[in-house]
Scaffold this motif. Structure first.
Motif, PDB file in Angstrom:
ATOM      1  N   CYS A 143      14.669 -22.876  18.006  1.00 56.04           N
ATOM      2  CA  CYS A 143      13.543 -23.158  17.123  1.00 56.04           C
ATOM      3  C   CYS A 143      12.732 -21.891  16.912  1.00 56.04           C
ATOM      4  N   PHE A 144      12.904 -21.275  15.757  1.00 61.23           N
ATOM      5  CA  PHE A 144      12.109 -20.114  15.378  1.00 61.23           C
ATOM      6  C   PHE A 144      12.196 -19.953  13.869  1.00 61.23           C
ATOM      7  N   SER A 145      11.590 -18.899  13.347  1.00 58.49           N
ATOM      8  CA  SER A 145      11.476 -18.765  11.894  1.00 58.49           C
ATOM      9  C   SER A 145      12.756 -18.248  11.263  1.00 58.49           C
ATOM     10  N   ILE A 146      13.238 -19.017  10.299  1.00 60.95           N
ATOM     11  CA  ILE A 146      14.379 -18.648   9.480  1.00 60.95           C
ATOM     12  C   ILE A 146      13.996 -18.928   8.022  1.00 60.95           C
ATOM     13  N   PRO A 147      14.691 -18.347   7.051  1.00 60.02           N
ATOM     14  CA  PRO A 147      14.343 -18.620   5.649  1.00 60.02           C
ATOM     15  C   PRO A 147      14.803 -20.012   5.230  1.00 60.02           C
ATOM     16  N   VAL A 148      13.861 -20.768   4.671  1.00 55.47           N
ATOM     17  CA  VAL A 148      14.155 -22.139   4.254  1.00 55.47           C
ATOM     18  C   VAL A 148      13.629 -22.368   2.850  1.00 55.47           C
ATOM     19  N   VAL A 149      14.094 -23.454   2.231  1.00 55.69           N
ATOM     20  CA  VAL A 149      13.542 -23.926   0.963  1.00 55.69           C
ATOM     21  C   VAL A 149      12.680 -25.144   1.279  1.00 55.69           C
ATOM     22  N   LEU A 150      11.426 -25.115   0.819  1.00 54.61           N
ATOM     23  CA  LEU A 150      10.454 -26.148   1.170  1.00 54.61           C
ATOM     24  C   LEU A 150      10.016 -26.917  -0.063  1.00 54.61           C
ATOM     25  N   GLY A 151       9.902 -28.236   0.102  1.00 52.18           N
ATOM     26  CA  GLY A 151       9.449 -29.097  -0.978  1.00 52.18           C
ATOM     27  C   GLY A 151       8.694 -30.297  -0.445  1.00 52.18           C
ATOM     28  N   ARG A 152       8.571 -31.319  -1.270  1.00 55.60           N
ATOM     29  CA  ARG A 152       7.765 -32.491  -0.924  1.00 55.60           C
ATOM     30  C   ARG A 152       8.250 -33.187   0.340  1.00 55.60           C
ATOM     31  N   SER A 153       9.538 -33.207   0.575  1.00 52.82           N
ATOM     32  CA  SER A 153      10.081 -33.910   1.732  1.00 52.82           C
ATOM     33  C   SER A 153      10.175 -33.020   2.970  1.00 52.82           C
ATOM     34  N   GLY A 154       9.674 -31.781   2.871  1.00 48.81           N
ATOM     35  CA  GLY A 154       9.790 -30.847   3.982  1.00 48.81           C
ATOM     36  C   GLY A 154      10.856 -29.806   3.680  1.00 48.81           C
ATOM     37  N   ILE A 155      11.630 -29.467   4.696  1.00 50.79           N
ATOM     38  CA  ILE A 155      12.674 -28.460   4.514  1.00 50.79           C
ATOM     39  C   ILE A 155      13.868 -29.096   3.809  1.00 50.79           C
ATOM     40  N   ILE A 156      14.257 -28.494   2.705  1.00 54.26           N
ATOM     41  CA  ILE A 156      15.351 -29.017   1.888  1.00 54.26           C
ATOM     42  C   ILE A 156      16.679 -28.381   2.284  1.00 54.26           C
TER      43      ILE A 156
ATOM     44  N   LYS B 243       0.835  -1.200   0.000  1.00 56.07           N
ATOM     45  CA  LYS B 243       0.000   0.000   0.000  1.00 56.07           C
ATOM     46  C   LYS B 243       0.872   1.254   0.000  1.00 56.07           C
ATOM     47  N   ALA B 244       1.943   1.203   0.792  1.00 54.08           N
ATOM     48  CA  ALA B 244       2.832   2.370   0.857  1.00 54.08           C
ATOM     49  C   ALA B 244       3.605   2.572  -0.438  1.00 54.08           C
ATOM     50  N   GLU B 245       4.018   1.469  -1.060  1.00 56.57           N
ATOM     51  CA  GLU B 245       4.855   1.553  -2.260  1.00 56.57           C
ATOM     52  C   GLU B 245       4.050   1.536  -3.554  1.00 56.57           C
ATOM     53  N   GLN B 246       2.755   1.206  -3.458  1.00 52.44           N
ATOM     54  CA  GLN B 246       1.896   1.081  -4.640  1.00 52.44           C
ATOM     55  C   GLN B 246       2.453   0.032  -5.606  1.00 52.44           C
ATOM     56  N   ILE B 247       2.843  -1.112  -5.009  1.00 46.51           N
ATOM     57  CA  ILE B 247       3.366  -2.248  -5.778  1.00 46.51           C
ATOM     58  C   ILE B 247       2.671  -3.501  -5.258  1.00 46.51           C
ATOM     59  N   HIS B 248       2.324  -4.407  -6.146  1.00 46.84           N
ATOM     60  CA  HIS B 248       1.625  -5.634  -5.751  1.00 46.84           C
ATOM     61  C   HIS B 248       2.442  -6.408  -4.714  1.00 46.84           C
ATOM     62  N   PRO B 249       1.795  -6.978  -3.679  1.00 47.13           N
ATOM     63  CA  PRO B 249       2.532  -7.709  -2.644  1.00 47.13           C
ATOM     64  C   PRO B 249       3.405  -8.839  -3.179  1.00 47.13           C
ATOM     65  N   ASP B 250       2.964  -9.511  -4.255  1.00 46.55           N
ATOM     66  CA  ASP B 250       3.749 -10.613  -4.814  1.00 46.55           C
ATOM     67  C   ASP B 250       5.078 -10.151  -5.397  1.00 46.55           C
ATOM     68  N   ASP B 251       5.168  -8.869  -5.724  1.00 41.74           N
ATOM     69  CA  ASP B 251       6.398  -8.348  -6.322  1.00 41.74           C
ATOM     70  C   ASP B 251       7.358  -7.778  -5.289  1.00 41.74           C
ATOM     71  N   LEU B 252       6.983  -7.872  -4.020  1.00 41.99           N
ATOM     72  CA  LEU B 252       7.847  -7.405  -2.937  1.00 41.99           C
ATOM     73  C   LEU B 252       8.570  -8.588  -2.315  1.00 41.99           C
ATOM     74  N   ARG B 253       9.840  -8.400  -2.002  1.00 41.21           N
ATOM     75  CA  ARG B 253      10.623  -9.409  -1.293  1.00 41.21           C
ATOM     76  C   ARG B 253      10.981  -8.820   0.068  1.00 41.21           C
ATOM     77  N   ALA B 254      10.306  -9.291   1.092  1.00 43.60           N
ATOM     78  CA  ALA B 254      10.530  -8.741   2.437  1.00 43.60           C
ATOM     79  C   ALA B 254      10.166  -9.806   3.466  1.00 43.60           C
ATOM     80  N   TYR B 255      11.113 -10.162   4.307  1.00 43.63           N
ATOM     81  CA  TYR B 255      10.916 -11.191   5.318  1.00 43.63           C
ATOM     82  C   TYR B 255      10.904 -10.597   6.718  1.00 43.63           C
ATOM     83  N   ILE B 256      10.101 -11.225   7.561  1.00 34.80           N
ATOM     84  CA  ILE B 256      10.203 -11.062   9.005  1.00 34.80           C
ATOM     85  C   ILE B 256      10.647 -12.406   9.560  1.00 34.80           C
ATOM     86  N   LEU B 257      11.644 -12.394  10.427  1.00 37.39           N
ATOM     87  CA  LEU B 257      12.221 -13.617  10.980  1.00 37.39           C
ATOM     88  C   LEU B 257      12.125 -13.603  12.504  1.00 37.39           C
ATOM     89  N   GLY B 258      12.498 -14.743  13.099  1.00 41.45           N
ATOM     90  CA  GLY B 258      12.558 -14.841  14.559  1.00 41.45           C
ATOM     91  C   GLY B 258      11.284 -15.395  15.152  1.00 41.45           C
TER      92      GLY B 258
END
Length: 307
Positions: A258-271, A157-172
């Motif tokens: 144990c908390f949120s970190i960036p991962v790659v996810l697939g059929r077997s879980g976290i890759i 809303k602030a940037e007037q850009i679709h959410p899918d086109d934004l790359r922004a993570y919250i972690l922890g």
């Protein structure tokens, strides 16, 4: 693909509805402590199939019938109390609840990926990993995925850009000690800066879950949509990057947590775990959230024989 949802309350029923609309899996089982509620939801969902693109077997059943599942999503929880100010208030009761759920589910579904939605999600993900004795890669908590989605929505809303086109993570922590990673936030290659306005947006996100709870007494749509996205990624083996709660031995120098970190996810879980370079402010926030989550885990699990 067989998917079981354990807990057919606000979140569980919303998740089931999303899965049916998107045609994810071909066999859906709803389990609830009040079996009639699970059966009623299953029957109601069956009546939606004429409007959906894919047929699906939908059932309500008992915990004992959750056998041979590919995905087990756990939303079961003690009810939130009026005036609750912290997800940790659910902790002790939900730790006890998981003692009655996880061992049987793990034994009957040894190849499944478990998705933990129950709060406090970081503690519950840790507890589920320990009592299930399954690989940590196959126990994932929704964690800050929903917070990151809220963040992108407000930033859009602030940037007037679709959410899918934004790359922004919250972690922890999925809670007040989470932190944004502005050093890697961008849109179309242009940085999203760590500005006062963007910090205000993050503070809104940090309070968003409890604001929804204050207004309507529970949250369900956003968290169910986040869980649906995780399930879609597993079903189609998409190898998508997501911030999810997971137990790890060492991440960015943080040990046994144990908390949120960036991962790659697939059929077997976290890759794989991803390792972004964090700036000094983010590293300070990481150390802080790690201490809080570790203290929460120790305070809740020590009483049931876990450290």
């Amino acid at each position: 693909m067989k998917i079981a949802i354990i807990g057919a309350g606000h979140v569980g029923s919303s998740l089931a509805y999303a899965l049916v609309l998107k045609g994810l899996g071909n066999h859906l089982l709803l389990v609830n402590r009040d079996a009639t509620k699970a059966l009623g939801n299953a029957l109601d969902l069956q009546h939606t199939l004429a409007f959906c693109e894919r047929p699906m077997q939908i059932e309500g059943g008992s915990l004992e019938e959750a056998v041979g599942c590919d995905i087990v999503a756990i939303t079961a929880s003690e009810p939130m109390t009026k005036g609750m100010t912290s997800r940790m208030e659910l902790g002790q009761a939900n730790v006890e609840l998981f003692k009655s759920l996880i061992p049987m589910l793990a034994e009957n579904n040894p190849e499944a990926v478990f998705i933990i939605i129950t709060n406090p999600v970081d503690v519950m993900t840790c507890w589920a990993t320990r009592v299930s004795e399954l690989p940590p890669s196959r126990i994932v908590g929704i964690g800050t995925l929903v917070d990151s989605a809220r963040f992108r929505t407000l930033l859009s809303k602030a940037e007037q850009i679709h959410p899918d086109d934004l790359r922004a993570y919250i972690l922890g922590e999925h809670g007040p000690n989470q932190f944004p990673v502005f050093s890697h936030a961008s849109a179309g290659g242009e940085p999203i800066t760590d500005s006062p306005r963007h910090r205000e947006i993050f503070e809104e996100v940090n309070k968003a879950g409890f604001e929804v709870y204050r207004l309507k007494g529970y949250t369900n749509f956003a968290i169910a949509s986040a869980a649906c996205e995780v399930i879609r990624t597993i079903v189609h083996d998409e190898h998508r990057t997501m911030p999810l709660s997971t137990c790890f031995d060492d991440w960015q120098g943080i040990k046994d947590n144990c908390f949120s970190i960036p991962v790659v996810l697939g059929r077997s879980g976290i890759i794989r775990y991803l390792q972004p370079d964090l700036n000094s402010l983010e590293r300070e926030a990481l150390v802080h959230t790690a201490k809080i989550v570790r203290a929460n885990i120790d305070s809740l699990l020590f009483g049931v024989g876990e450290r």
